[in-house]
Design a protein around this motif. Sequence first.
Motif, PDB file in Angstrom:
ATOM      1  N   ASP A  70      12.996   4.708 -15.323  1.00 38.40           N
ATOM      2  CA  ASP A  70      13.582   3.374 -15.369  1.00 38.40           C
ATOM      3  C   ASP A  70      14.809   3.241 -14.482  1.00 38.40           C
ATOM      4  O   ASP A  70      15.302   2.140 -14.268  1.00 38.40           O
ATOM      5  N   ILE A 101       4.300  14.136  -9.548  1.00 37.87           N
ATOM      6  CA  ILE A 101       4.124  13.231  -8.403  1.00 37.87           C
ATOM      7  C   ILE A 101       5.432  13.030  -7.651  1.00 37.87           C
ATOM      8  O   ILE A 101       5.471  13.031  -6.426  1.00 37.87           O
ATOM      9  N   ARG A 175      11.919 -10.690   1.794  1.00 39.42           N
ATOM     10  CA  ARG A 175      11.864 -10.312   0.378  1.00 39.42           C
ATOM     11  C   ARG A 175      12.746  -9.108   0.091  1.00 39.42           C
ATOM     12  O   ARG A 175      12.340  -8.172  -0.606  1.00 39.42           O
ATOM     13  N   GLY A 201       5.860  -3.345   8.161  1.00 41.44           N
ATOM     14  CA  GLY A 201       4.423  -3.535   7.910  1.00 41.44           C
ATOM     15  C   GLY A 201       3.585  -2.446   8.560  1.00 41.44           C
ATOM     16  O   GLY A 201       2.565  -2.017   8.008  1.00 41.44           O
ATOM     17  N   ILE A 204       3.940   0.792   6.563  1.00 37.56           N
ATOM     18  CA  ILE A 204       3.132   0.701   5.337  1.00 37.56           C
ATOM     19  C   ILE A 204       1.656   0.903   5.672  1.00 37.56           C
ATOM     20  O   ILE A 204       0.940   1.625   4.980  1.00 37.56           O
ATOM     21  N   ALA A 205       1.205   0.264   6.764  1.00 37.61           N
ATOM     22  CA  ALA A 205      -0.205   0.383   7.147  1.00 37.61           C
ATOM     23  C   ALA A 205      -0.555   1.826   7.514  1.00 37.61           C
ATOM     24  O   ALA A 205      -1.647   2.302   7.195  1.00 37.61           O
ATOM     25  N   GLN A 206       0.355   2.524   8.173  1.00 38.23           N
ATOM     26  CA  GLN A 206       0.102   3.920   8.546  1.00 38.23           C
ATOM     27  C   GLN A 206      -0.147   4.765   7.293  1.00 38.23           C
ATOM     28  O   GLN A 206      -1.025   5.629   7.291  1.00 38.23           O
ATOM     29  N   ARG A 209      -1.280   8.795   6.653  1.00 38.42           N
ATOM     30  CA  ARG A 209      -1.916   9.329   7.872  1.00 38.42           C
ATOM     31  C   ARG A 209      -0.875   9.688   8.932  1.00 38.42           C
ATOM     32  O   ARG A 209       0.202   9.121   8.965  1.00 38.42           O
ATOM     33  N   TRP A 217      -8.568   5.765  12.773  1.00 40.43           N
ATOM     34  CA  TRP A 217      -9.066   4.955  11.652  1.00 40.43           C
ATOM     35  C   TRP A 217      -9.291   3.502  12.097  1.00 40.43           C
ATOM     36  O   TRP A 217     -10.365   2.943  11.850  1.00 40.43           O
TER      37      TRP A 217
ATOM     38  N   ASP B  70      13.667  -4.545 -15.194  1.00 39.23           N
ATOM     39  CA  ASP B  70      13.478  -3.197 -15.713  1.00 39.23           C
ATOM     40  C   ASP B  70      12.206  -3.059 -16.535  1.00 39.23           C
ATOM     41  O   ASP B  70      11.794  -1.965 -16.860  1.00 39.23           O
ATOM     42  N   ILE B 101      11.841 -14.611  -5.416  1.00 33.74           N
ATOM     43  CA  ILE B 101      10.804 -13.768  -4.798  1.00 33.74           C
ATOM     44  C   ILE B 101       9.624 -13.586  -5.743  1.00 33.74           C
ATOM     45  O   ILE B 101       8.459 -13.647  -5.343  1.00 33.74           O
ATOM     46  N   ALA B 104       7.660 -16.836  -6.179  1.00 36.27           N
ATOM     47  CA  ALA B 104       6.784 -17.089  -5.025  1.00 36.27           C
ATOM     48  C   ALA B 104       5.536 -16.223  -5.107  1.00 36.27           C
ATOM     49  O   ALA B 104       4.413 -16.684  -4.863  1.00 36.27           O
ATOM     50  N   LYS B 105       5.717 -14.945  -5.467  1.00 33.08           N
ATOM     51  CA  LYS B 105       4.569 -14.030  -5.569  1.00 33.08           C
ATOM     52  C   LYS B 105       3.582 -14.498  -6.634  1.00 33.08           C
ATOM     53  O   LYS B 105       2.371 -14.430  -6.452  1.00 33.08           O
ATOM     54  N   GLU B 108       1.763 -17.889  -5.720  1.00 34.06           N
ATOM     55  CA  GLU B 108       0.747 -17.743  -4.669  1.00 34.06           C
ATOM     56  C   GLU B 108      -0.554 -17.146  -5.228  1.00 34.06           C
ATOM     57  O   GLU B 108      -1.595 -17.197  -4.565  1.00 34.06           O
ATOM     58  N   ILE B 160     -12.381  -4.608   4.002  1.00 38.12           N
ATOM     59  CA  ILE B 160     -11.470  -4.504   5.137  1.00 38.12           C
ATOM     60  C   ILE B 160     -11.980  -3.523   6.187  1.00 38.12           C
ATOM     61  O   ILE B 160     -12.169  -3.893   7.340  1.00 38.12           O
ATOM     62  N   ARG B 175      -2.422   9.783  -7.389  1.00 41.50           N
ATOM     63  CA  ARG B 175      -1.062   9.483  -7.850  1.00 41.50           C
ATOM     64  C   ARG B 175      -1.053   8.320  -8.843  1.00 41.50           C
ATOM     65  O   ARG B 175      -0.247   7.395  -8.743  1.00 41.50           O
ATOM     66  N   GLY B 176      -2.048   8.328  -9.733  1.00 38.86           N
ATOM     67  CA  GLY B 176      -2.059   7.314 -10.781  1.00 38.86           C
ATOM     68  C   GLY B 176      -2.550   5.947 -10.355  1.00 38.86           C
ATOM     69  O   GLY B 176      -2.597   5.032 -11.159  1.00 38.86           O
ATOM     70  N   GLY B 201      -5.919   1.963   0.244  1.00 43.44           N
ATOM     71  CA  GLY B 201      -5.172   2.111   1.498  1.00 43.44           C
ATOM     72  C   GLY B 201      -5.454   0.971   2.472  1.00 43.44           C
ATOM     73  O   GLY B 201      -4.571   0.535   3.219  1.00 43.44           O
ATOM     74  N   CYS B 202      -6.689   0.496   2.480  1.00 42.45           N
ATOM     75  CA  CYS B 202      -7.048  -0.621   3.365  1.00 42.45           C
ATOM     76  C   CYS B 202      -6.352  -1.902   2.910  1.00 42.45           C
ATOM     77  O   CYS B 202      -5.864  -2.685   3.724  1.00 42.45           O
ATOM     78  N   ALA B 205      -2.826  -1.712   3.918  1.00 44.85           N
ATOM     79  CA  ALA B 205      -2.671  -1.883   5.371  1.00 44.85           C
ATOM     80  C   ALA B 205      -2.839  -3.347   5.768  1.00 44.85           C
ATOM     81  O   ALA B 205      -2.143  -3.849   6.646  1.00 44.85           O
TER      82      ALA B 205
END
Lengths: 228, 228
Positions: A70, A101, A175, A201, A204-206, A209, A217, B70, B101, B104-105, B108, B160, B175-176, B201-202, B205
């Motif tokens: 937390d 992890i 954000r 961005g 994050i996309a990488q 890898r 990819w 939290d 923020i 907005a999330k 949307e 994707i 990782r969960g 992952g896609c 990305a």
Amino acid sequence: MTIRLCGRTVSSRSRFIPEGGHRCQKPAGHRGRCSEFHYLEHFGRTNKRLRAKIIRDATMTTGAAWKSDDAGPNRIRRWAMLLSDAELLPLGVDMAALRPIIVAKLREKAATYEACMSVAKKLTHSAYQMPGAPVCPPDIRSYLESHFGPFQSGSTTCLICREALPFDLFQNAVRGKAEIETAHRNPRFHSPENVGFAHRGCNIAQGPRTVDEFYDWIRGIIERVESN
Amino acid sequence: MTIRLCGRTVSSRSRFIPEGGHRCQKPAGHRGRCSEFHYLEHFGRTNKRLRAKIIRDATMTTGAAWKSDDAGPNRIRRWAMLLSDAELLPLGVDMAALRPIIVAKLREKAATYEACMSVAKKLTHSAYQMPGAPVCPPDIRSYLESHFGPFQSGSTTCLICREALPFDLFQNAVRGKAEIETAHRNPRFHSPENVGFAHRGCNIAQGPRTVDEFYDWIRGIIERVESN
């Protein structure tokens, strides 16, 4: 081409390097006080947040739930992650209390103090070569060039997408997140050849890898999309 | 080709649709009890987590710090996000207390109840066509085919990257985090034409881009990499 450094011990609040491992990074025989980050002195006056970001990204692990799930993201020196659990415990870090992890994420960010110092210089060298970057004072420029070669003004591109990376993106935040991050060609290695700035961005996309794996990819994706 | 549905009111614990807006999704004139998710009855017996995932992804907003920063991620019905702040307050949701923020999330992610019902059916239709998926009972198959056309066994690919998406990835978690997520061709629209399963992952990305924008973006990267 790299110049010889002063290398005298400088004081530091960090408790993770015993026997004064922090070293002056100025050229050998320099005048004035010793310093670890003298080449960030100009950004320290003109762009404090960038100076702090370079030092943080070069020397600290990225966020991980540190004290507790937390407590939110926290950071630790990368070189601390070279110490064993037994060495860390008396220094106030109880690795055994963290989820496996988190431990894996932190341990994979381990790097020597020397590597972190080189990374900070490399990032500074890149920042001054971004389109729209402030002019670098001559003494800092020659110091950075002695490490990583001559500046090519405006040449810094995103490590991942290869588009020009304008300096003013350091000011932007979407954000609450900075638009430029420090990225790694291979996320496992924290070394000057391997680091650079990237769009958030893109980083994050990488994902996990390497950059070359990322290119392979996305080549595959384009092939599949176009064969349909 | 879509069949007529029963459409009678079914009971629900959700407080965000007034006057019994939850509707039976069985074919008109069906036998037995009315139900919103009868076509998930087989997965409910053979793969409970997948049934829950399809309903959750179809009907709920994705995680957002809901009660407090939290409190961790929480979810709300997508159709609730069509109500005004003033309508939500007496229903126990104080939008004004959330950070802009987060608002907005959440906003949307708004979608009508009907769109969410269609998305759940579409995801079920896709799941049964994944390589290695269990054989679909004939009554469920004909129901889903009446909405979205004939099954092609093993044809479901990642929305994707377009690689085959094996059914057993639903069991895996790294990782969960589940390895398969529900993705949107255009992240702004929650409709059956626009949704599908994707590798986690896609999906990450792709980010806030549409899938077509993502393809344009990675084509540009490959061009820049290859012109160097």
